[in-house]
Design a protein around this motif. Structure first.
Motif, PDB file in Angstrom:
ATOM      1  N   ASP A 113      21.428  55.600  29.954  1.00 24.10           N
ATOM      2  CA  ASP A 113      22.506  56.555  30.226  1.00 24.10           C
ATOM      3  C   ASP A 113      23.126  56.339  31.601  1.00 24.10           C
ATOM      4  N   ASP A 114      22.480  55.544  32.427  1.00 23.53           N
ATOM      5  CA  ASP A 114      22.916  55.313  33.805  1.00 23.53           C
ATOM      6  C   ASP A 114      23.998  54.235  33.838  1.00 23.53           C
ATOM      7  N   ASP A 115      25.214  54.606  34.287  1.00 22.40           N
ATOM      8  CA  ASP A 115      26.331  53.658  34.372  1.00 22.40           C
ATOM      9  C   ASP A 115      26.049  52.511  35.339  1.00 22.40           C
ATOM     10  N   ASP A 116      25.119  52.707  36.264  1.00 27.88           N
ATOM     11  CA  ASP A 116      24.832  51.687  37.267  1.00 27.88           C
ATOM     12  C   ASP A 116      23.623  50.827  36.924  1.00 27.88           C
ATOM     13  N   TYR A 117      22.970  51.113  35.806  1.00 25.85           N
ATOM     14  CA  TYR A 117      21.799  50.322  35.414  1.00 25.85           C
ATOM     15  C   TYR A 117      22.248  48.942  34.919  1.00 25.85           C
ATOM     16  N   ARG A 164      33.408  47.850  33.286  1.00 24.71           N
ATOM     17  CA  ARG A 164      34.713  48.525  33.273  1.00 24.71           C
ATOM     18  C   ARG A 164      35.630  47.933  34.335  1.00 24.71           C
ATOM     19  N   SER A 207      26.139  46.145  35.040  1.00 32.01           N
ATOM     20  CA  SER A 207      26.088  47.541  34.596  1.00 32.01           C
ATOM     21  C   SER A 207      27.367  47.870  33.816  1.00 32.01           C
ATOM     22  N   ARG A 208      27.352  49.008  33.157  1.00 30.47           N
ATOM     23  CA  ARG A 208      28.557  49.445  32.435  1.00 30.47           C
ATOM     24  C   ARG A 208      29.701  49.678  33.405  1.00 30.47           C
ATOM     25  N   TYR A 209      29.408  50.226  34.567  1.00 29.98           N
ATOM     26  CA  TYR A 209      30.447  50.437  35.576  1.00 29.98           C
ATOM     27  C   TYR A 209      31.081  49.100  35.973  1.00 29.98           C
ATOM     28  N   GLN A 210      30.259  48.090  36.223  1.00 32.23           N
ATOM     29  CA  GLN A 210      30.784  46.776  36.587  1.00 32.23           C
ATOM     30  C   GLN A 210      31.608  46.177  35.452  1.00 32.23           C
ATOM     31  N   ASP A 225      40.402  51.634  42.832  1.00 34.71           N
ATOM     32  CA  ASP A 225      39.119  52.323  42.929  1.00 34.71           C
ATOM     33  C   ASP A 225      39.059  53.177  44.202  1.00 34.71           C
TER      34      ASP A 225
END
Length: 117
Positions: free
Chosen positions: A12-16, A62, A57-60, A88
């Motif tokens: 669930d962590d966007d930064d994982y 995006r 990660s998912r954030y990266q 950003d």
């Protein structure tokens, strides 16, 4: 690495850093070389596994997807990276300003409340 954190929390962590370079490139419809170029341009810095492999990660992902959109429209990669960084930063500044306004509004309403002198 994060064995003490439950898997469901990590996912669930966007930064994982859950995605390998190959999987990340596949998800973005690009090549590993494109992801390396984003790293060289310092747009994203993937974490490394114990074996030294890049993990995203998912954030990266995006951020990389936004850069890819710009590159696909003809923007040079260095310029695309700079645009994404500025977008950003602008988003973060707007979030901070909204928070300051919210706090200022709360303080103003509290100081004008009856009996608040």
């Amino acid at each position: 690495m994060t064995a003490d954190i439950p898997l469901s929390d990590r996912l669930d962590d966007d930064d994982y850093p859950a995605y390998t370079m190959g999987r990340a490139a596949e998800m973005l419809g690009t090549t590993p070389a494109f992801l390396r170029a984003l790293g060289e341009a310092r747009l994203i810095t993937p974490l490394r596994s114990e074996g030294g492999h890049r993990r995203y990660s998912r954030y990266q992902l995006r951020i990389a997807a936004r850069a890819r959109e710009l590159v696909d429209r003809g923007t040079p990669i260095e310029a695309a990276c700079r645009i994404v960084i500025l977008e950003d930063q602008l988003e973060e500044a707007q979030r901070i300003n909204a928070e300051y306004r919210r706090r200022a509004g709360q303080e103003a309403s509290e100081s004008s409340a009856p009996g608040s002198s």
